[in-house]
Enzyme design. Structure first.
Site: not given
Ligand code: UN1
Length: 515
Positions: A173, A271, A305, A406, A485
């Site tokens: 993405n 993540e 996300c 999700e 991150e």
């Protein structure tokens, strides 16, 4: 092979064509040499807006390609770790300049590969540029800490050390931004890397790596192995030569990686998923809240996300918010993201589109009210691609699957609440905790939301998307495993601390005992 030779190989690899004149043959990069998969097999990369458009073929690699790359990275680590960090950073700075100069071409190639509209792929490349400049400056920091010793004539400090070979597994993405969040910090810290890009967006990662080679990163420091999760990702996570794995993707895969690597105790920076919500309170600026919800829910076709997948509204603003959103969502123009005036590109592939639609069916069966969208978009030229209409469900309750799981597509679930307290409770009621947002004019409630929302990121009067590189990025609960991150904390993900004691007293001194 020196970097220049590697670059020439890259050019010849780029010039090779498949039977389709517009398509190219791409290769792995292992130890500075561009090579096909050992198996000789390839997979195709196609434009999701027009799947007849073949972008190129990529090596369908396997365990032996991964091992060759890990060995090359291990050899390169012996010298790269000794290059002073400010010098390592210079290569990243040069990469930033090349990325900046080629931003438009890179963005166009990314829209062709991944589908999101040109304004957004420009943003994706810009995020890689931002990260490169930010991390290049880190080459002159990589700060450790000094502390007083409890003993006389003794010096105490902690320094950062590289970890070795980092295995990087990246999603489709943000095909250039997310690889950049991992590669640049890993390199400036003195690590070498093997990256496995998503099979939906291998070209964008390839372009980034090519630029690093051009910027003078020595052979073996960055290696790319293309291929699928089981054939390449699993061997990479299992390789004994890999010291840490950084993965961005679904919570489901993140948990599998955690299980598989548990025996080796190698570091994992994960993540993972999100089910991000935007709260709109009765005192909010509704124009702003509508703009924010549309951008957060349907930007990148909902495939972030950090995308807004739940809208939590207080009862008094519900009708106004929903009617405005439905009207605006209906006006969004779907199409090839390279064409001017397009707001929303396709979903990345047919499987994802089917998955989004399956969730829409689940929402209907659960009793939520579909107020707009809810089907693939197939008018005219759209029929060729993987387009899905921006979709809004109203009357969603917090326990429905469409409010908890999700979806990763253009689907927004609207949940009505009676109070600020209930809004926070509903927002926190999912297993995820990545991004969040609250629209209100009341500074007291904004501050309480910042304190009480369980998420790694909270926006006030802004949508759930739009994180900047200089702040930590990541989330709580099943969104990750505690690493961040982005921001200064990314260096923690890619370094080990070493504490150092230097005794210049000339005699044996005993900590805790000599007092
Ligand atoms: C993602 O959501 O997958 O914060 C990454 C943002 C972008 C990065 C998103 N800078 O929206």
């Amino acid at each position: 092979m020196n970097p220049q030779t590697a670059l020439h190989s890259a050019e010849s690899a780029e010039q090779a064509r498949t039977a389709d004149p517009a398509a190219r043959i791409y290769l792995n990069l292992i130890g500075g040499v561009w090579v096909p998969a050992r198996s000789g097999r390839t997979f195709e990369n196609r434009n999701p807006a027009r799947p007849s458009d073949l972008i190129g073929t990529f090596p369908e690699s396997g365990r032996e390609d991964v091992e060759a790359a890990v060995q090359a990275a291990s050899r390169a680590f012996k010298t790269w770790r000794l290059v002073p960090a400010p010098r390592r950073a210079e290569a990243i700075y040069r990469a930033a300049e090349i990325l900046r100069d080629r931003k438009e071409a890179l963005a166009r190639a990314m829209t062709r590969e991944m589908g999101k509209v040109l304004a957004e792929t420009r943003g994706d490349v810009q995020e890689a540029i931002d990260m490169a400049y930010y991390i290049a400056a880190e080459g002159r920091r990589l700060f450790g800490v000094t502390a007083p010793s409890e003993l006389p004539h003794k010096f105490a400090m902690s320094i950062r050390q590289p970890m070795g070979v980092c295995g990087l597994i990246t999603p489709w993405n943000f095909p250039m931004a997310i690889p950049s969040w991992k590669i640049f910090p890993a390199l400036v810290s003195g690590n070498t890397v093997v990256i496995k890009p998503a099979t939906d967006t291998p070209a964008s990662a390839h372009h980034l790596v090519e630029i690093l080679v051009e910027a003078g990163v020595p052979e073996g420091v960055v290696n790319v192995v293309h291929g699928g999760g089981s054939a390449v990702g699993v061997p990479l996570t299992e390789s004994a030569g890999v010291s840490m794995i950084s993965f961005t993707g679904s919570s489901e895969v993140g948990k599998m990686i955690a299980e598989r690597t548990a025996g080796s105790l190698k570091r994992l920076s994960l993540e993972l998923g999100g089910k991000n919500a935007q709260i709109v309170l009765e005192d909010a600026d509704l124009d702003l809240a509508v703009d924010g919800a549309l951008w957060g829910a349907f930007g990148t076709t909902g495939q972030r996300c950090t995308a807004t997948s739940r809208l939590i509204v207080t009862r008094s603003v519900h009708d106004e918010m929903v009617s405005r959103l439905v009207e605006r969502a209906g006006k969004l123009r779907l199409g090839d993201g390279l064409e001017p005036g397009i707001d929303i590109g396709p979903v990345v592939n047919r499987g994802q589109r089917d998955r989004v639609h399956a969730y829409v069916e689940i929402g209907k069966a659960e009793g939520a009210k579909l107020v707009t969208g809810g089907s693939p978009a197939e008018d005219g030229a759209l029929a060729q691609g993987h387009f899905y209409k921006p979709t809004i469900f109203d009357h969603v309750t917090p326990a429905m699957r469409i409010a908890v799981e999700e979806i990763f597509g253009p689907v927004l679930s609207v949940i009505t609440v009676s109070s600020f307290e209930e809004a926070i409770q509903v927002l926190n009621g999912t297993p995820y905790g990545l991004s969040s947002s609250i629209y209100t004019a009341d500074v007291n409630r904004a501050m309480r939301a910042i304190r009480d929302i369980e998420a790694g990121i909270t926006y006030v009067n802004g949508p759930t998307i739009g994180a900047e590189v200089q702040l930590p990025f990541g989330g709580v609960k099943e969104t990750g495993n505690g690493h961040r991150e982005g921001g200064p904390t990314v260096i923690d993900a890619f370094t080990e601390w070493k504490s150092v004691y230097i005794d210049y007293s000339g005699k044996l001194q005993k900590a805790q005992i000599d007092r």
